[in-house]
Motif scaffolding. Structure first.
Motif, PDB file in Angstrom:
ATOM      1  N   UNK A 274       0.826  -1.209   0.000  1.00 54.87           N
ATOM      2  CA  UNK A 274       0.000   0.000   0.000  1.00 54.87           C
ATOM      3  C   UNK A 274       0.863   1.264   0.000  1.00 54.87           C
ATOM      4  N   UNK A 275       1.977   1.222   0.726  1.00 56.83           N
ATOM      5  CA  UNK A 275       2.872   2.379   0.777  1.00 56.83           C
ATOM      6  C   UNK A 275       3.492   2.688  -0.585  1.00 56.83           C
ATOM      7  N   UNK A 276       3.633   1.668  -1.427  1.00 61.97           N
ATOM      8  CA  UNK A 276       4.134   1.918  -2.783  1.00 61.97           C
ATOM      9  C   UNK A 276       3.180   2.834  -3.541  1.00 61.97           C
ATOM     10  N   UNK A 277       1.883   2.667  -3.298  1.00 58.71           N
ATOM     11  CA  UNK A 277       0.875   3.551  -3.902  1.00 58.71           C
ATOM     12  C   UNK A 277       0.958   4.947  -3.289  1.00 58.71           C
ATOM     13  N   UNK A 278       1.020   4.998  -1.971  1.00 58.24           N
ATOM     14  CA  UNK A 278       1.059   6.280  -1.267  1.00 58.24           C
ATOM     15  C   UNK A 278       2.236   7.129  -1.727  1.00 58.24           C
ATOM     16  N   UNK A 279       3.371   6.476  -1.936  1.00 55.76           N
ATOM     17  CA  UNK A 279       4.585   7.184  -2.338  1.00 55.76           C
ATOM     18  C   UNK A 279       4.725   7.312  -3.854  1.00 55.76           C
ATOM     19  N   UNK A 280       3.711   6.816  -4.568  1.00 51.71           N
ATOM     20  CA  UNK A 280       3.686   6.874  -6.041  1.00 51.71           C
ATOM     21  C   UNK A 280       4.854   6.126  -6.668  1.00 51.71           C
ATOM     22  N   UNK A 281       5.322   5.092  -5.986  1.00 52.07           N
ATOM     23  CA  UNK A 281       6.328   4.204  -6.584  1.00 52.07           C
ATOM     24  C   UNK A 281       5.638   3.345  -7.641  1.00 52.07           C
ATOM     25  N   UNK A 282       4.363   3.072  -7.416  1.00 53.97           N
ATOM     26  CA  UNK A 282       3.497   2.448  -8.420  1.00 53.97           C
ATOM     27  C   UNK A 282       2.286   3.353  -8.601  1.00 53.97           C
ATOM     28  N   UNK A 283       1.617   3.212  -9.717  1.00 55.24           N
ATOM     29  CA  UNK A 283       0.455   4.052  -9.996  1.00 55.24           C
ATOM     30  C   UNK A 283      -0.735   3.635  -9.141  1.00 55.24           C
ATOM     31  N   UNK A 284      -1.341   4.610  -8.464  1.00 56.37           N
ATOM     32  CA  UNK A 284      -2.502   4.291  -7.632  1.00 56.37           C
ATOM     33  C   UNK A 284      -3.650   3.764  -8.474  1.00 56.37           C
ATOM     34  N   UNK A 285      -3.725   4.227  -9.709  1.00 59.27           N
ATOM     35  CA  UNK A 285      -4.799   3.782 -10.602  1.00 59.27           C
ATOM     36  C   UNK A 285      -4.708   2.288 -10.910  1.00 59.27           C
ATOM     37  N   UNK A 286      -3.533   1.708 -10.693  1.00 52.65           N
ATOM     38  CA  UNK A 286      -3.370   0.272 -10.938  1.00 52.65           C
ATOM     39  C   UNK A 286      -3.981  -0.579  -9.830  1.00 52.65           C
ATOM     40  N   UNK A 287      -4.325   0.069  -8.703  1.00 51.70           N
ATOM     41  CA  UNK A 287      -4.988  -0.604  -7.579  1.00 51.70           C
ATOM     42  C   UNK A 287      -4.220  -1.859  -7.123  1.00 51.70           C
ATOM     43  N   UNK A 288      -2.917  -1.715  -6.988  1.00 53.74           N
ATOM     44  CA  UNK A 288      -2.098  -2.876  -6.628  1.00 53.74           C
ATOM     45  C   UNK A 288      -2.384  -3.371  -5.215  1.00 53.74           C
ATOM     46  N   UNK A 289      -2.763  -2.461  -4.317  1.00 55.95           N
ATOM     47  CA  UNK A 289      -3.065  -2.875  -2.946  1.00 55.95           C
ATOM     48  C   UNK A 289      -4.272  -3.803  -2.923  1.00 55.95           C
ATOM     49  N   UNK A 290      -5.358  -3.395  -3.582  1.00 53.34           N
ATOM     50  CA  UNK A 290      -6.557  -4.234  -3.626  1.00 53.34           C
ATOM     51  C   UNK A 290      -6.287  -5.545  -4.358  1.00 53.34           C
ATOM     52  N   UNK A 291      -5.533  -5.466  -5.449  1.00 50.23           N
ATOM     53  CA  UNK A 291      -5.207  -6.679  -6.205  1.00 50.23           C
ATOM     54  C   UNK A 291      -4.358  -7.633  -5.367  1.00 50.23           C
ATOM     55  N   UNK A 292      -3.451  -7.077  -4.584  1.00 49.53           N
ATOM     56  CA  UNK A 292      -2.583  -7.913  -3.756  1.00 49.53           C
ATOM     57  C   UNK A 292      -3.383  -8.602  -2.653  1.00 49.53           C
ATOM     58  N   UNK A 293      -4.320  -7.883  -2.045  1.00 50.01           N
ATOM     59  CA  UNK A 293      -5.154  -8.494  -1.001  1.00 50.01           C
ATOM     60  C   UNK A 293      -5.883  -9.710  -1.570  1.00 50.01           C
ATOM     61  N   UNK A 294      -6.477  -9.534  -2.750  1.00 49.76           N
ATOM     62  CA  UNK A 294      -7.204 -10.653  -3.358  1.00 49.76           C
ATOM     63  C   UNK A 294      -6.252 -11.783  -3.752  1.00 49.76           C
TER      64      UNK A 294
END
Length: 227
Positions: free
Chosen positions: A107-127
């Protein structure tokens, strides 16, 4: 004037079968309400000490095999998910806390814009973590398994490790603990609306969740109706 979205705090444990079942409801909410709601994911450590908890609570009901049978019977009632026949009898995770920490690092990767928030990697990772556990018996409390899943998602491994090493992922997990205490959350999943004034616990159907959201959309907090 642009209206602020309704904020929904969603508490779950990644090892909880009811949260696994409920994912489809979250997806439906996101599709139907889009920018009218903002779902904030938090973790509650229902399975923080998974093995000992199940050994104690299910010792007179068949132990791990008894709990495995329970989970399989629950899942049979829903046609949108499956579980491995050996769930909770093989490769039993020690703790969901390890996984929650790792997910906060993502999730911090999104917060810090290391990855694009639009990619929703946090939600995808949880699933991805839930699915790996329930369908493939992946021991998702093991850091090696966590990194393997992250690699499958194409996430930067070194950057994830850096969030853990710096202590920042621990800080996010600690925030969850504070919120769990503040809102006295003891069930996974739990949805909290309207700044803590409304909540839905456990296996709540989509229509009930939708009705609560529509009520808040039509009657915002500053315009509360007696009825």
């Amino acid at each position: 004037m642009i209206e602020e979205p309704i904020r929904i705090s969603y508490f779950s444990d990644v090892l909880c079968v009811w949260a696994y079942i409920a994912q489809i409801r979250l997806d439906e909410l996101a599709t139907n309400f889009q920018d009218k709601i903002a779902i904030e994911q938090h973790f509650v450590p229902i399975f923080g000490n998974a093995r000992e908890k199940l050994e104690k609570r299910w010792c007179e009901r068949g132990g791990f095999k008894g709990y495995s049978h329970h989970v399989q019977e629950v899942v049979k009632k829903f046609n949108h998910i499956t579980v491995h026949p050996d769930i909770w009898t093989e490769a039993i995770p020690a703790s969901s806390a390890s996984c929650h920490l790792f997910l906060h690092a993502i999730q911090l990767l999104e917060t810090k814009e290391i990855v694009q928030k639009s990619d929703q990697v946090f939600e995808k990772a949880i699933w991805a973590f839930r699915s790996a556990f329930f369908t493939k018996l992946a021991n998702i409390s093991d850091r090696r398994v966590q990194f393997a899943i992250a690699e499958e998602l194409g996430l930067p491994i070194a950057a994830i490790q850096a969030q853990i090493d710096s202590g920042e992922a621990y800080a996010q997990l600690s925030k969850d603990f504070d919120l769990v205490k503040e809102h006295t959350v003891s069930v996974s999943p739990t949805l909290i609306f309207n700044e803590g004034r409304q909540r839905l616990n456990g296996n709540v159907g989509y229509r009930v969740i939708e009705a609560n959201i529509r009520e808040l959309l039509h009657n915002p907090p500053e315009e509360q109706s007696w009825c």
